[in-house]
Scaffold this motif. Structure first.
Motif, mmCIF file in Angstrom:
data_model
loop_
_atom_site.group_PDB
_atom_site.id
_atom_site.type_symbol
_atom_site.label_atom_id
_atom_site.label_comp_id
_atom_site.label_asym_id
_atom_site.label_seq_id
_atom_site.Cartn_x
_atom_site.Cartn_y
_atom_site.Cartn_z
ATOM 1 N N LEU A 74 44.868 19.830 27.622
ATOM 2 C CA LEU A 74 45.195 19.651 29.027
ATOM 3 C C LEU A 74 44.120 18.778 29.668
ATOM 4 C CD1 LEU A 74 46.890 20.389 31.565
ATOM 5 C CD2 LEU A 74 45.338 22.332 31.883
ATOM 6 N N ILE A 75 44.540 17.670 30.276
ATOM 7 C CA ILE A 75 43.616 16.766 30.956
ATOM 8 C C ILE A 75 44.003 16.715 32.434
ATOM 9 C CG2 ILE A 75 42.738 14.414 31.113
ATOM 10 C CD1 ILE A 75 43.279 14.039 28.177
ATOM 11 N N ILE A 76 43.066 17.096 33.285
ATOM 12 C CA ILE A 76 43.274 17.076 34.732
ATOM 13 C C ILE A 76 42.405 15.974 35.318
ATOM 14 C CG2 ILE A 76 43.124 18.410 36.877
ATOM 15 C CD1 ILE A 76 43.338 20.936 35.174
ATOM 16 N N LEU A 77 43.035 15.031 36.012
ATOM 17 C CA LEU A 77 42.332 13.871 36.535
ATOM 18 C C LEU A 77 42.520 13.764 38.041
ATOM 19 C CD1 LEU A 77 43.469 11.250 33.851
ATOM 20 C CD2 LEU A 77 41.304 12.502 33.891
ATOM 21 N N GLY A 78 41.421 13.512 38.749
ATOM 22 C CA GLY A 78 41.537 13.135 40.141
ATOM 23 C C GLY A 78 42.009 11.693 40.237
ATOM 24 N N PHE A 79 42.219 11.215 41.446
ATOM 25 C CA PHE A 79 42.693 9.840 41.615
ATOM 26 C C PHE A 79 41.690 8.975 42.371
ATOM 27 C CE2 PHE A 79 45.846 6.891 43.900
ATOM 28 C CZ PHE A 79 45.699 5.917 42.930
ATOM 29 N N ASN A 80 41.510 9.238 43.633
ATOM 30 C CA ASN A 80 40.599 8.430 44.441
ATOM 31 C C ASN A 80 39.163 8.584 43.950
ATOM 32 O OD1 ASN A 80 39.568 6.788 46.406
ATOM 33 N ND2 ASN A 80 39.879 8.212 48.089
ATOM 34 N N ALA A 81 38.509 7.432 43.694
ATOM 35 C CA ALA A 81 37.129 7.368 43.189
ATOM 36 C C ALA A 81 37.000 7.908 41.771
ATOM 37 C CB ALA A 81 36.165 8.110 44.118
#
Length: 537
Positions: A195-202
């Motif tokens: 499971l890979i959880i990624l933010g978006f902005n910055a």
């Protein structure tokens, strides 16, 4: 009405005996005139200081103390008067410009010394004040004077100095170490359900400078870093890997940037969710109150107009004002002013969270955060994919605000606070088993894990989402549904996690302090990491 005051002749003595008083009728002349003439006469006869004992005696027999400072620093006359009034319970009339007005204002009568009529009226009120009110006013001030002593001030000052040292040490400890890329990639290659959880902005965006070529400000629109498109495509096509882009941005922004990939998109801090091949659904709690939006919107509109290059975005669960492209110093001043408007106006009595970013101010309903939504998101993903094998590897990367770093803690077992992030990762299996319940525990009807984990906390605190309500409705309409689905519908996300300490990597991006285990300094480090993971997919 009569005014009792000590005669100037008696005050000129050394106060061997108690001073006598004269009675001055206020019906002969206007009160302000009589008081002014009397005190002029008094000052002519008492242009010198009293010794300590004489001063204490004068304080003790005085009915009313009048302090009319226009400006002072550390004026202790008011405190001395209160300390000497244990038996008489005299009334203190204090200038609102005096420093003591901040501390003794609760029991004193505050006056504007420039307003002679007000001062005269306050003196009359103080002399005619009922005994019970005198008692209450005196007790307020006497308690403050006897508890806030110079010794107490010194002890508090030294204690706060010590606290500052401790806080500085804690802040230093909170700086996570750099992520060991090789270890993260090796664990990724050995796991079977990632499971890979990624933010978006910055996190997945290009680094944006304030000024571009020719002094032109770059576009405000968020775009995926071009070097990340190929790694994201490879990772999203790996059947063993599930990717979630968890962002505060709106649904349209995520659709535009990630619609071509096979991944899950969680917009507005996880309140809306969809697989790129399906439709959007909501994970919002059913009792979310949004009546405050219009009043906050008016404040944001006002500050957008007076702050060039600032803008605000209205979302379904929050509203955010950003001054990222405005002048930095001016934007900070405006943000400070905006917060004052919010706290004294539309959100003074509302159940809301105000989240301050680096160059933004966001107002959201209580309960809207990435950590609060992650369990519901995982539950829907598990059901949609029909996972049979527990998730044994989690990588979470984001430039999250402090309010949203609870997503890191969701996957963390309860460990001693003094353990460093690296030490947490190197603990033996016997001491680092995740406190999140396993799939086998759910089937057995009793979880062997302790209830002190962060995941358990979120499960207790959150409200039922629309997804869960839909699942319960399906269950009630179809009694032949499998029992496994019934048991895990509410807490399905955490029930399939089977993490070991070495297989969980939480990474903060460009943060000086964070609750994440590791640190990635720049977007270049993110590109390298995801490229390495893609090569091992």
């Amino acid at each position: 009405m009569h005014l009792l005051l000590p005669t100037p002749e008696v005050l000129s003595l050394k106060l061997v005996n108690f001073p006598k008083f004269v009675v001055i009728s206020l019906t002969v002349l206007p009160p302000a005139m009589i008081i002014t003439k009397y005190f002029v006469r008094l000052l002519e006869n008492r242009d010198r200081s009293l010794d300590f004992h004489a001063l204490c005696a004068l304080y003790a027999v005085t009915d009313v103390a009048l302090v009319t400072s226009l400006r002072d620093g550390m004026n202790l006359v008011s405190y001395e008067f209160v300390a000497c009034q244990a038996s008489k319970k005299g009334v203190l009339i204090l200038s609102e410009f005096a420093g003591a007005a901040q501390s003794l204002g609760a029991g004193a009568i505050l006056v504007n010394p420039w307003n002679i009529t007000e001062v005269a009226a306050s003196i009359g009120y103080a002399l005619d004040m009922p005994a019970d009110e005198r008692e209450k006013r005196h007790q307020f001030n006497f308690k403050h004077v006897t508890t806030h002593t110079s010794q107490e001030w010194a002890a508090t000052f030294v204690s706060e100095l010590n606290d500052t040292i401790v806080e500085a040490q804690l802040r230093k400890r909170q700086v996570p170490p750099l992520l060991p890329n090789k270890v993260a990639v090796d664990c990724y290659s050995k796991s079977n359900n990632r499971l890979i959880i990624l933010g978006f902005n910055a996190t997945l965006t290009e680094p944006v400078d304030t000024l571009g070529r020719g002094g032109q400000i770059k576009e405000m629109e968020l775009k995926v870093h071009p070097d990340l498109k190929e790694p994201l495509k490879k990772l999203s096509e790996d059947p063993k890997t599930t990717i979630i882009v968890l962002s505060g941005s709106g649904r349209a922004v995520l659709d535009k940037n990630f619609g071509e990939y096979n991944m899950w998109l969680a917009a507005e801090n996880g309140m809306f969710l969809r697989l790129t091949s399906s439709e959007w659904m909501t994970t919002m709690p059913e009792n979310l109150n949004m009546d405050w939006v219009d009043s906050v919107k008016h404040v944001f509109e006002y500050f957008t107009e007076r702050t060039p290059r600032s803008h605000f975005e209205l979302r379904e669960t929050s509203i955010i004002w950003s001054y990222k492209y405005a002048d930095i110093e001016f934007g900070r001043l405006q943000a400070r002013d905006l917060l004052q408007h919010l706290w004294t106006g539309p959100i003074s009595n509302a159940s809301l969270d105000v989240v301050q970013g680096g160059r933004s101010v966001e107002v959201r309903a209580v309960g809207v955060s990435k950590g609060a939504a992650i369990d519901r998101i995982l539950g829907e993903i598990v059901h949609s994919k029909g996972m049979k094998e527990p998730i044994d590897y989690v990588l979470c990367i984001g430039h999250f605000l402090a309010k949203d770093e609870d997503v890191y803690k969701f996957f963390e077992p309860e460990l001693p606070l003094e353990s460093s992030p690296m030490a947490k990762a190197m603990l033996s299996n016997s001491h680092r088993l995740s406190s999140l319940p396993r799939a086998s525990s759910t089937k057995g009807g009793a979880s062997s894990s302790k209830s002190g984990s962060k995941a358990t906390y979120y499960k207790k605190q959150r409200s039922m989402s629309n997804i869960e309500r839909r699942d319960l409705e399906r269950t009630s309409s179809d009694p032949w549904r499998t029992t496994t689905r019934d048991r895990t519908s509410l807490h399905e996300g955490s029930s399939v996690l089977d993490l070991k300490g070495d297989n969980y990597f939480s990474c903060a991006v460009a943060r000086k302090r964070s609750s994440a285990r590791y640190l990635l300094k720049t977007s270049h480090d993110i590109v390298n990491l995801l490229s390495d993971l893609a090569d091992h997919s």
